[in-house]
Design a protein around this motif. Structure first.
Motif, PDB file in Angstrom:
ATOM      1  N   VAL A 325     -10.674   3.083  -4.300  1.00  0.00           N
ATOM      2  CA  VAL A 325     -10.759   1.948  -5.441  1.00  0.00           C
ATOM      3  C   VAL A 325     -10.436   2.417  -6.767  1.00  0.00           C
ATOM      4  O   VAL A 325      -9.964   2.258  -7.465  1.00  0.00           O
ATOM      5  CB  VAL A 325     -12.306   1.185  -5.281  1.00  0.00           C
ATOM      6  N   LYS A 326     -11.280   3.805  -6.839  1.00  0.00           N
ATOM      7  CA  LYS A 326     -11.037   4.385  -8.273  1.00  0.00           C
ATOM      8  C   LYS A 326      -9.663   4.872  -8.427  1.00  0.00           C
ATOM      9  O   LYS A 326      -9.232   4.592  -9.775  1.00  0.00           O
ATOM     10  CB  LYS A 326     -12.091   5.656  -8.437  1.00  0.00           C
ATOM     11  N   ILE A 327      -8.903   5.280  -7.582  1.00  0.00           N
ATOM     12  CA  ILE A 327      -7.561   5.769  -7.743  1.00  0.00           C
ATOM     13  C   ILE A 327      -6.648   4.723  -8.035  1.00  0.00           C
ATOM     14  O   ILE A 327      -6.001   4.663  -8.980  1.00  0.00           O
ATOM     15  CB  ILE A 327      -7.098   6.669  -6.534  1.00  0.00           C
ATOM     16  N   PHE A 328      -6.736   3.815  -6.849  1.00  0.00           N
ATOM     17  CA  PHE A 328      -5.580   2.723  -6.993  1.00  0.00           C
ATOM     18  C   PHE A 328      -5.911   1.403  -7.745  1.00  0.00           C
ATOM     19  O   PHE A 328      -4.787   0.867  -8.522  1.00  0.00           O
ATOM     20  CB  PHE A 328      -5.452   2.407  -5.448  1.00  0.00           C
ATOM     21  N   SER A 329      -7.022   1.257  -8.283  1.00  0.00           N
ATOM     22  CA  SER A 329      -7.275   0.267  -9.361  1.00  0.00           C
ATOM     23  C   SER A 329      -6.608   0.556 -10.577  1.00  0.00           C
ATOM     24  O   SER A 329      -6.119   0.059 -11.228  1.00  0.00           O
ATOM     25  CB  SER A 329      -8.765   0.340  -9.530  1.00  0.00           C
ATOM     26  N   ASN A 330      -6.826   2.089 -10.796  1.00  0.00           N
ATOM     27  CA  ASN A 330      -6.475   2.494 -12.208  1.00  0.00           C
ATOM     28  C   ASN A 330      -4.876   2.410 -12.243  1.00  0.00           C
ATOM     29  O   ASN A 330      -4.238   2.249 -13.088  1.00  0.00           O
ATOM     30  CB  ASN A 330      -7.091   3.759 -12.359  1.00  0.00           C
ATOM     31  N   LEU A 331      -4.336   3.067 -10.972  1.00  0.00           N
ATOM     32  CA  LEU A 331      -2.768   3.286 -10.941  1.00  0.00           C
ATOM     33  C   LEU A 331      -2.094   2.049 -10.996  1.00  0.00           C
ATOM     34  O   LEU A 331      -1.195   1.857 -11.846  1.00  0.00           O
ATOM     35  CB  LEU A 331      -2.679   4.072  -9.598  1.00  0.00           C
ATOM     36  N   LEU A 332      -2.633   0.793 -10.126  1.00  0.00           N
ATOM     37  CA  LEU A 332      -1.926  -0.187 -10.201  1.00  0.00           C
ATOM     38  C   LEU A 332      -2.128  -1.099 -11.403  1.00  0.00           C
ATOM     39  O   LEU A 332      -1.294  -1.836 -12.042  1.00  0.00           O
ATOM     40  CB  LEU A 332      -2.701  -1.283  -9.114  1.00  0.00           C
ATOM     41  N   ASP A 333      -3.380  -0.979 -12.247  1.00  0.00           N
ATOM     42  CA  ASP A 333      -3.634  -1.413 -13.459  1.00  0.00           C
ATOM     43  C   ASP A 333      -2.481  -0.976 -14.476  1.00  0.00           C
ATOM     44  O   ASP A 333      -1.878  -1.861 -15.101  1.00  0.00           O
ATOM     45  CB  ASP A 333      -4.989  -1.310 -13.945  1.00  0.00           C
ATOM     46  N   ASN A 334      -2.385   0.491 -14.482  1.00  0.00           N
ATOM     47  CA  ASN A 334      -1.523   0.881 -15.525  1.00  0.00           C
ATOM     48  C   ASN A 334      -0.074   0.634 -15.029  1.00  0.00           C
ATOM     49  O   ASN A 334       0.739   0.405 -15.972  1.00  0.00           O
ATOM     50  CB  ASN A 334      -1.627   2.452 -15.210  1.00  0.00           C
ATOM     51  N   ALA A 335       0.227   0.501 -13.773  1.00  0.00           N
ATOM     52  CA  ALA A 335       1.631   0.064 -13.380  1.00  0.00           C
ATOM     53  C   ALA A 335       1.909  -1.437 -13.744  1.00  0.00           C
ATOM     54  O   ALA A 335       3.202  -1.757 -14.279  1.00  0.00           O
ATOM     55  CB  ALA A 335       1.726   0.434 -11.889  1.00  0.00           C
ATOM     56  N   ILE A 336       0.870  -2.387 -13.546  1.00  0.00           N
ATOM     57  CA  ILE A 336       1.051  -3.722 -13.892  1.00  0.00           C
ATOM     58  C   ILE A 336       1.273  -3.798 -15.458  1.00  0.00           C
ATOM     59  O   ILE A 336       2.081  -4.531 -15.883  1.00  0.00           O
ATOM     60  CB  ILE A 336      -0.096  -4.626 -13.517  1.00  0.00           C
ATOM     61  N   ASP A 337       0.575  -3.274 -16.292  1.00  0.00           N
ATOM     62  CA  ASP A 337       0.370  -3.310 -17.829  1.00  0.00           C
ATOM     63  C   ASP A 337       2.049  -2.633 -18.106  1.00  0.00           C
ATOM     64  O   ASP A 337       2.502  -3.468 -18.951  1.00  0.00           O
ATOM     65  CB  ASP A 337      -0.331  -2.208 -18.208  1.00  0.00           C
ATOM     66  N   ALA A 338       2.452  -1.551 -17.679  1.00  0.00           N
ATOM     67  CA  ALA A 338       3.772  -0.971 -18.017  1.00  0.00           C
ATOM     68  C   ALA A 338       4.979  -1.936 -17.637  1.00  0.00           C
ATOM     69  O   ALA A 338       5.961  -2.258 -18.214  1.00  0.00           O
ATOM     70  CB  ALA A 338       3.967   0.328 -17.329  1.00  0.00           C
ATOM     71  N   THR A 339       4.694  -2.492 -16.311  1.00  0.00           N
ATOM     72  CA  THR A 339       5.931  -3.492 -15.947  1.00  0.00           C
ATOM     73  C   THR A 339       5.960  -4.781 -16.539  1.00  0.00           C
ATOM     74  O   THR A 339       6.904  -5.119 -16.891  1.00  0.00           O
ATOM     75  CB  THR A 339       5.570  -3.671 -14.506  1.00  0.00           C
ATOM     76  N   GLU A 340       4.576  -5.411 -16.881  1.00  0.00           N
ATOM     77  CA  GLU A 340       4.475  -6.427 -17.824  1.00  0.00           C
ATOM     78  C   GLU A 340       5.427  -6.526 -19.079  1.00  0.00           C
ATOM     79  O   GLU A 340       5.945  -7.519 -19.557  1.00  0.00           O
ATOM     80  CB  GLU A 340       3.106  -6.882 -17.915  1.00  0.00           C
ATOM     81  N   THR A 341       5.380  -5.129 -19.575  1.00  0.00           N
ATOM     82  CA  THR A 341       5.870  -5.368 -20.972  1.00  0.00           C
ATOM     83  C   THR A 341       7.417  -4.608 -20.956  1.00  0.00           C
ATOM     84  O   THR A 341       7.827  -4.397 -21.870  1.00  0.00           O
ATOM     85  CB  THR A 341       5.224  -4.061 -22.033  1.00  0.00           C
ATOM     86  N   TYR A 342       7.821  -4.383 -19.563  1.00  0.00           N
ATOM     87  CA  TYR A 342       9.110  -3.723 -19.378  1.00  0.00           C
ATOM     88  C   TYR A 342      10.338  -4.746 -19.679  1.00  0.00           C
ATOM     89  O   TYR A 342      10.340  -5.825 -19.104  1.00  0.00           O
ATOM     90  CB  TYR A 342       9.237  -3.057 -18.022  1.00  0.00           C
TER      91      TYR A 342
END
Length: 428
Positions: A325-342
């Motif tokens: 949970v620690k790893i993929f919660s943070n990875l996916l949150d960052n990926a979603i943030d970056a993709t949202e503004t892409y």
């Protein structure tokens, strides 16, 4: 309750330490005393052998036949007794019994003179050794008449090799205890250092144990915070889905009321396709991972982002659920943030991949993003990085948490940025 357990632990530890220390002192005292006795006995065995070598065996054989005291032999024994300051220097006769008989003896005074054939106090074990032609020495003997002493003996052998008896020496041994005490006293510093060292080890163990418990509590707290956060998102998603479902029912009801059955059927088919979208791309049996990925899928869908999961048919999780949970919660949150503004040439799509490679599992997250050189350099630095400003403390330290968790499993992290695509690969 916890304080009571700690008190019991400390009392038990110190009790065991005290028992071990006392046992070591007792063992040291005993071994020192035995070593001193052995050293003294060997010294006097050598002296007894010298006496036996200088003995006039012909005169001694005549004495054994006549049983008449031989002044020359007694004088010879007395000279040695006086020279070595022994209690007694004497000869023994061995017969069929386990008791040796004193024959000729040199004694400190006339009052101590022993009659010929007087039973000797040498133990039966040493008497039997002497019968086999062996040298012997006894343990400390405590006798009311003769005091505290130990006895040594060597066989008397004539020129023809026949054993005539035993040449024995009794040595005063009351000072041996004092020697042992002196050795123990000289080693008190060493014993004290041993005790201090053991106490330090005990305290170090207690401190490390407490630190480990504190560390576990901190990890548990972080995991709980992450889990609560994700569960909150799931509940929010469920409420949103319930609201959307009611809207869909109202639309279907309206179409049916207007008797537009073809439109209602088409609408229902589209709902079926949408409801299966997650199931078709996500086949995961781990309940914690399922909740996490479902919440992230819902979050991505709400932002118009396609989130795909590419996993093996046999899932390979090389870590505990909370660490996952620690790893993929943070990875996916960052990926979603970056993709949202892409806003670039690639579709707004995130792909999460699990792939088994031998005994290891490779996890990767790939998403479109436009990163400056400074942002690329900032990834996985000590202070962490997020491509989108966020007040969530967990998000701000996201990549730092990922790095620490991967390090816990001795894994590796690889970061690649090429053609406006970010790919983060973790091998555990």
């Amino acid at each position: 309750m916890n304080s009571r357990r700690q008190l019991i632990f400390l009392v038990t530890s110190f009790s065991i330490l005290s028992i071990l220390t006392c046992s070591k002192l007792a063992l040291s005292y005993y071994s020192t005393e035995k070593a001193t006795q052995t050293s003294l006995a060997k010294q006097y065995i050598a002296i007894a052998e010298n006496i036996e070598n200088g003995l006039d065996t012909a005169a001694y054989e005549r004495f054994l036949q006549t049983r008449q005291s031989d002044a020359s032999v007694i004088q010879y024994l007395e000279e040695y007794r006086s020279r070595i300051n022994a209690l007694y220097v004497y000869t023994l006769l061995l017969d069929d019994s386990d008791v040796a008989k004193v024959m000729l003896s040199a004694v400190p005074s006339i009052d101590d003179r022993l009659p010929i054939g007087f039973p000797c106090t040498v133990p039966a074990k040493q008497v039997n050794q002497a019968k086999k032609g062996m040298v012997y020495y006894t343990n400390i003997i405590k006798d009311a008449q003769h005091g505290v002493y130990l006895s040594v003996g060597v066989p008397i052998v004539n020129d023809a090799g026949k054993q005539l008896g035993v040449m024995a020496i009794d040595i005063e041994a009351s000072h041996l205890g004092a020697i042992s005490d002196e050795v123990i006293n000289s080693n008190k510093i060493i014993f004290t250092i041993d005790i201090v060292f053991a106490v330090i080890l005990l305290l170090a163990f207690f401190i490390l144990r407490k630190w480990h418990k504190t560390s576990l509590k901190q990890d548990l707290f972080e995991s709980e915070q992450m889990y609560i956060s994700e569960m909150g998102k799931v509940m929010k998603s469920i409420k949103s889905s319930r609201h959307d479902l009611l809207n869909h029912f109202q639309v279907l009801n309206g179409l049916l009321s207007l008797q537009k059955y073809d439109k209602a059927s088409e609408y229902l088919k589209q709902l079926t396709v949408d409801s299966k979208a997650l199931d078709l791309s996500l086949r995961i049996s781990n309940p914690v991972a399922l909740i996490l990925f479902q919440s992230k899928w819902e979050l991505a869908q709400s932002k118009g982002i396609e989130l795909l999961f590419d996993t093996n048919s046999e899932e390979c999780y090389q870590m505990e659920s909370m660490d996952l949970v620690k790893i993929f919660s943070n990875l996916l949150d960052n990926a979603i943030d970056a993709t949202e503004t892409y806003e670039g040439k690639h579709p707004r799509r995130i792909v999460l991949t699990f792939q088994a490679q031998g005994t290891q599992t490779v996890y990767s997250v790939e998403n479109p993003a436009i990163l400056s050189a400074k942002e690329q350099k900032s990834l996985f630095q000590k202070e962490g990085y997020s491509s989108k400003e966020n007040t969530d403390a967990l998000r701000g330290n996201g990549l730092k948490i990922i790095s620490q968790t991967v390090k816990k499993y001795h894994g590796t992290i690889r970061f690649n940025y090429e053609d406006e695509m970010v790919r983060i690969q973790i091998t555990i």
